[in-house]
Structures are given as C-alpha cells and as structure tokens.
Write a protein that holds these residues in place. Structure first.
Motif, PDB file in Angstrom:
ATOM      1  N   LYS A 172     162.419 -53.778 -26.819  1.00  0.00           N
ATOM      2  CA  LYS A 172     161.948 -53.963 -28.233  1.00  0.00           C
ATOM      3  C   LYS A 172     161.260 -53.253 -28.696  1.00  0.00           C
ATOM      4  CE  LYS A 172     164.204 -58.024 -28.310  1.00  0.00           C
ATOM      5  NZ  LYS A 172     164.499 -59.146 -28.840  1.00  0.00           N
ATOM      6  N   HIS A 173     161.268 -51.667 -28.200  1.00  0.00           N
ATOM      7  CA  HIS A 173     159.958 -51.558 -28.519  1.00  0.00           C
ATOM      8  C   HIS A 173     160.108 -50.045 -28.894  1.00  0.00           C
ATOM      9  CE1 HIS A 173     155.651 -49.332 -28.128  1.00  0.00           C
ATOM     10  NE2 HIS A 173     155.378 -50.264 -28.452  1.00  0.00           N
ATOM     11  N   LEU A 174     158.712 -49.677 -30.227  1.00  0.00           N
ATOM     12  CA  LEU A 174     159.628 -48.025 -30.779  1.00  0.00           C
ATOM     13  C   LEU A 174     158.685 -47.727 -30.694  1.00  0.00           C
ATOM     14  CD1 LEU A 174     161.855 -47.147 -31.847  1.00  0.00           C
ATOM     15  CD2 LEU A 174     160.720 -47.419 -34.312  1.00  0.00           C
ATOM     16  N   SER A 175     157.959 -46.277 -30.608  1.00  0.00           N
ATOM     17  CA  SER A 175     156.861 -45.336 -30.886  1.00  0.00           C
ATOM     18  C   SER A 175     157.328 -44.390 -31.506  1.00  0.00           C
ATOM     19  CB  SER A 175     155.685 -45.485 -29.560  1.00  0.00           C
ATOM     20  OG  SER A 175     156.424 -44.687 -28.754  1.00  0.00           O
ATOM     21  N   LEU A 176     155.967 -43.296 -32.333  1.00  0.00           N
ATOM     22  CA  LEU A 176     155.829 -42.466 -33.296  1.00  0.00           C
ATOM     23  C   LEU A 176     154.938 -41.387 -32.255  1.00  0.00           C
ATOM     24  CD1 LEU A 176     157.088 -40.714 -34.823  1.00  0.00           C
ATOM     25  CD2 LEU A 176     154.673 -41.662 -36.580  1.00  0.00           C
ATOM     26  N   GLN A 177     155.035 -40.345 -31.776  1.00  0.00           N
ATOM     27  CA  GLN A 177     153.845 -40.291 -31.257  1.00  0.00           C
ATOM     28  C   GLN A 177     153.791 -38.581 -31.920  1.00  0.00           C
ATOM     29  OE1 GLN A 177     154.129 -38.923 -27.500  1.00  0.00           O
ATOM     30  NE2 GLN A 177     154.511 -41.687 -26.623  1.00  0.00           N
ATOM     31  N   ILE A 178     152.397 -38.429 -32.572  1.00  0.00           N
ATOM     32  CA  ILE A 178     152.214 -37.481 -33.316  1.00  0.00           C
ATOM     33  C   ILE A 178     151.103 -36.440 -32.559  1.00  0.00           C
ATOM     34  CG2 ILE A 178     151.490 -36.499 -35.247  1.00  0.00           C
ATOM     35  CD1 ILE A 178     151.303 -39.038 -37.025  1.00  0.00           C
ATOM     36  N   ALA A 179     151.657 -35.169 -31.651  1.00  0.00           N
ATOM     37  CA  ALA A 179     150.941 -34.176 -31.538  1.00  0.00           C
ATOM     38  C   ALA A 179     149.727 -33.608 -32.510  1.00  0.00           C
ATOM     39  CB  ALA A 179     151.756 -33.471 -30.356  1.00  0.00           C
ATOM     40  N   ALA A 180     148.329 -33.498 -31.730  1.00  0.00           N
ATOM     41  CA  ALA A 180     147.171 -32.506 -32.355  1.00  0.00           C
ATOM     42  C   ALA A 180     147.388 -32.886 -33.918  1.00  0.00           C
ATOM     43  CB  ALA A 180     147.467 -31.407 -32.173  1.00  0.00           C
ATOM     44  N   THR A 181     146.939 -34.709 -33.889  1.00  0.00           N
ATOM     45  CA  THR A 181     146.827 -35.074 -35.259  1.00  0.00           C
ATOM     46  C   THR A 181     146.082 -34.592 -36.175  1.00  0.00           C
ATOM     47  OG1 THR A 181     147.184 -36.872 -34.211  1.00  0.00           O
ATOM     48  CG2 THR A 181     147.029 -36.852 -36.789  1.00  0.00           C
ATOM     49  N   GLN A 182     146.755 -33.708 -37.698  1.00  0.00           N
ATOM     50  CA  GLN A 182     146.209 -33.495 -38.539  1.00  0.00           C
ATOM     51  C   GLN A 182     145.027 -34.120 -39.799  1.00  0.00           C
ATOM     52  OE1 GLN A 182     148.660 -30.172 -39.398  1.00  0.00           O
ATOM     53  NE2 GLN A 182     148.425 -29.722 -37.454  1.00  0.00           N
ATOM     54  N   PRO A 183     144.310 -33.910 -40.629  1.00  0.00           N
ATOM     55  CA  PRO A 183     143.996 -34.723 -42.034  1.00  0.00           C
ATOM     56  C   PRO A 183     145.036 -34.501 -42.734  1.00  0.00           C
ATOM     57  CG  PRO A 183     142.388 -33.025 -41.463  1.00  0.00           C
ATOM     58  CD  PRO A 183     143.329 -32.155 -40.586  1.00  0.00           C
ATOM     59  N   GLY A 184     146.326 -33.650 -43.009  1.00  0.00           N
ATOM     60  CA  GLY A 184     147.379 -34.412 -43.865  1.00  0.00           C
ATOM     61  C   GLY A 184     148.820 -35.052 -43.172  1.00  0.00           C
ATOM     62  N   ASP A 185     147.963 -35.436 -42.052  1.00  0.00           N
ATOM     63  CA  ASP A 185     148.834 -36.725 -41.257  1.00  0.00           C
ATOM     64  C   ASP A 185     148.068 -37.995 -42.351  1.00  0.00           C
ATOM     65  OD1 ASP A 185     148.838 -35.080 -38.158  1.00  0.00           O
ATOM     66  OD2 ASP A 185     150.237 -34.854 -39.711  1.00  0.00           O
ATOM     67  N   SER A 186     147.204 -38.578 -42.437  1.00  0.00           N
ATOM     68  CA  SER A 186     146.482 -39.705 -42.774  1.00  0.00           C
ATOM     69  C   SER A 186     147.887 -40.257 -43.741  1.00  0.00           C
ATOM     70  CB  SER A 186     144.910 -39.207 -44.088  1.00  0.00           C
ATOM     71  OG  SER A 186     144.230 -38.987 -42.757  1.00  0.00           O
ATOM     72  N   ALA A 187     148.323 -40.940 -43.834  1.00  0.00           N
ATOM     73  CA  ALA A 187     149.230 -41.563 -44.185  1.00  0.00           C
ATOM     74  C   ALA A 187     149.520 -43.448 -43.639  1.00  0.00           C
ATOM     75  CB  ALA A 187     150.075 -40.720 -44.833  1.00  0.00           C
ATOM     76  N   VAL A 188     150.163 -44.201 -44.509  1.00  0.00           N
ATOM     77  CA  VAL A 188     150.885 -45.113 -43.616  1.00  0.00           C
ATOM     78  C   VAL A 188     152.589 -44.693 -43.112  1.00  0.00           C
ATOM     79  CG1 VAL A 188     151.696 -47.349 -44.636  1.00  0.00           C
ATOM     80  CG2 VAL A 188     149.407 -46.473 -45.876  1.00  0.00           C
ATOM     81  N   TYR A 189     152.125 -46.112 -42.507  1.00  0.00           N
ATOM     82  CA  TYR A 189     153.565 -45.034 -41.197  1.00  0.00           C
ATOM     83  C   TYR A 189     153.946 -46.715 -41.363  1.00  0.00           C
ATOM     84  CZ  TYR A 189     152.401 -39.958 -40.304  1.00  0.00           C
ATOM     85  OH  TYR A 189     151.498 -39.290 -40.553  1.00  0.00           O
TER      86      TYR A 189
END
Lengths: 113, 115
Positions: free
Chosen positions: A71-88
């Motif tokens: 029962k696990h979920l993950s989100l992978q973001i490749a090549a993270t950018q400053p615009g990805d800064s946020a609450v997920y």
C-alpha cells in the motif's frame, strides 16, 4: 481518520537531480490515486493519476508507482527544476465513494539551484 | 478565462458574523466541491454537488451551508463564524466523479481569517 499519509514532510533536492516523494495508504479498497501539486498561494493542480490495476504510469518528467502489496505510492520527478518547488499531495478514492478524495498530509519539495 | 474562480480571495471577519464565499466554473463540469485546508496544509473535502444535488456531506457543522443555484456555481455560506473556521477554502470541479472523468480542477482559494 486519515488513511493516506506521507513518509517525508519535507524534501530538499539539488536542481537537476531526481526527486522521489512517497505516500502510504491504509485503505486496501482504494482503487484510484492522484498526485497533486500545490504552489504557494494557489490551489492544488493535478499532476498524474493511476488506477489500482496498474503499477506504473508515466507523464512528462513524472512517474507514479503503485505497490498494492505494501500500500505504497510514489511520485518520481526527473531532472527536478526550481519550478517544481511546491507541496505535493497524494490522494485516494475508493470504488463507490462518489468522488470523495482523501488527501494525505503533503510533502514540501524545495529545489536548490 | 479562469477555469474555477472564487471570490473573495481574502476574507477577514469577526466571530459571530455570517459570510459567503462564491465559486464559479466555466468548464462545463457537472460536479463541484468545497474543501477546507488548515494551517498544517491538510486538505479535507466538505461538500460535493453533482448536477446541483448534494452527494457528499462530510462531518461539517450545520453552520456551513452550500448552495448550488446552477451547475456552474457552488457557494458556501457560513453562519456564526468561529475562530476555528479560519482556514483556506478551495472550490473545485470535475466532469464526473469516477475514473478518467474525475480530474478535479481547483480554484485559487479563499483565505478566511476569523478574529
């Protein structure tokens, strides 16, 4: 009570690195999962979703993995950018729930330039 | 051309007052929602309307009353405001309530501060 939670409340990564945000859910009847991104002062924005009959789904720079066994979920973001800064947020929904999304606590992602 | 809009964006009021928050969506969706986000960023659904009919009503005090005059609008009226009502309230809409039609579009939020 809540059935969805996150392992890491905050995550700091270097620009260009990959990010992984994790989420645990407790309702085995949930069959639909969504990741949302919320930037400061804005409403949540849909990123990607996955159904329980899948274990992986890819979008543009994002991948969601679902492990129903644990029962696990993950989100992978490749090549993270400053615009990805946020609450997920991860969110779950069960069959027959008539659209009742249950949100997890949220993980704050900070991208260092 | 904002998809989901809310007014006002900020609302500061005193305890005991009655206030309303308005929400409109121009996406042609038939389902609308109200969420409350507390100071710890926890987001919880309050109400959901599908084709102007209430389909979700979580444990919310009777002081909160949603009103949907048509499919494009879902307003939230709050009576006898209390300090604990201070939060950010989000309106959202979706085409349906299941699966691929489910993606919810959120408004910018209304920050309510009760003093």
């Amino acid at each position: 009570g809540e059935s969805v939670g996150l392992h890491l409340p905050t995550l700091s990564v270097q620009e260009g690195d990959n990010s992984i945000i994790n989420c645990a859910y407790s309702n085995s009847a949930s069959d639909y999962f969504i990741w949302y991104k919320q930037e400061s002062g804005k409403g949540p924005q849909f990123i990607i979703d996955i159904r329980s009959n899948m274990d992986k789904r890819q979008g543009q720079r994002v991948t969601v993995l679902l492990n129903k066994t644990v029962k696990h979920l993950s989100l992978q973001i490749a090549a993270t950018q400053p615009g990805d800064s946020a609450v997920y947020f991860c969110a779950e929904m069960g069959w027959g729930s008539q659209g009742n999304l249950i949100f997890g606590k949220g993980t704050k992602l900070s991208v260092k330039p | 051309d904002t998809a989901v809009s809310q007014t006002p964006k900020y609302l500061v009021t005193q305890m005991g007052n009655d206030k309303s928050i308005k929400c409109e969506q121009n996406l042609g969706h038939d389902t609308m929602y109200w969420y409350k986000q507390d100071s710890k960023k926890f987001l919880k659904i309050m109400f959901s309307y599908n084709n102007k009919e209430l389909i979700i009503n979580e444990t919310v005090p009777n002081r909160f009353s949603p009103k949907s005059p048509d499919k494009a609008h879902l307003n939230l009226h709050i009576n006898s405001l209390e300090l604990g009502d201070s939060a950010v309230y989000f309106c959202a809409s979706s085409q349906g309530i299941r699966d691929s039609a489910y993606e919810q579009y959120f408004g910018p939020g209304t920050r309510l501060t009760v003093t």
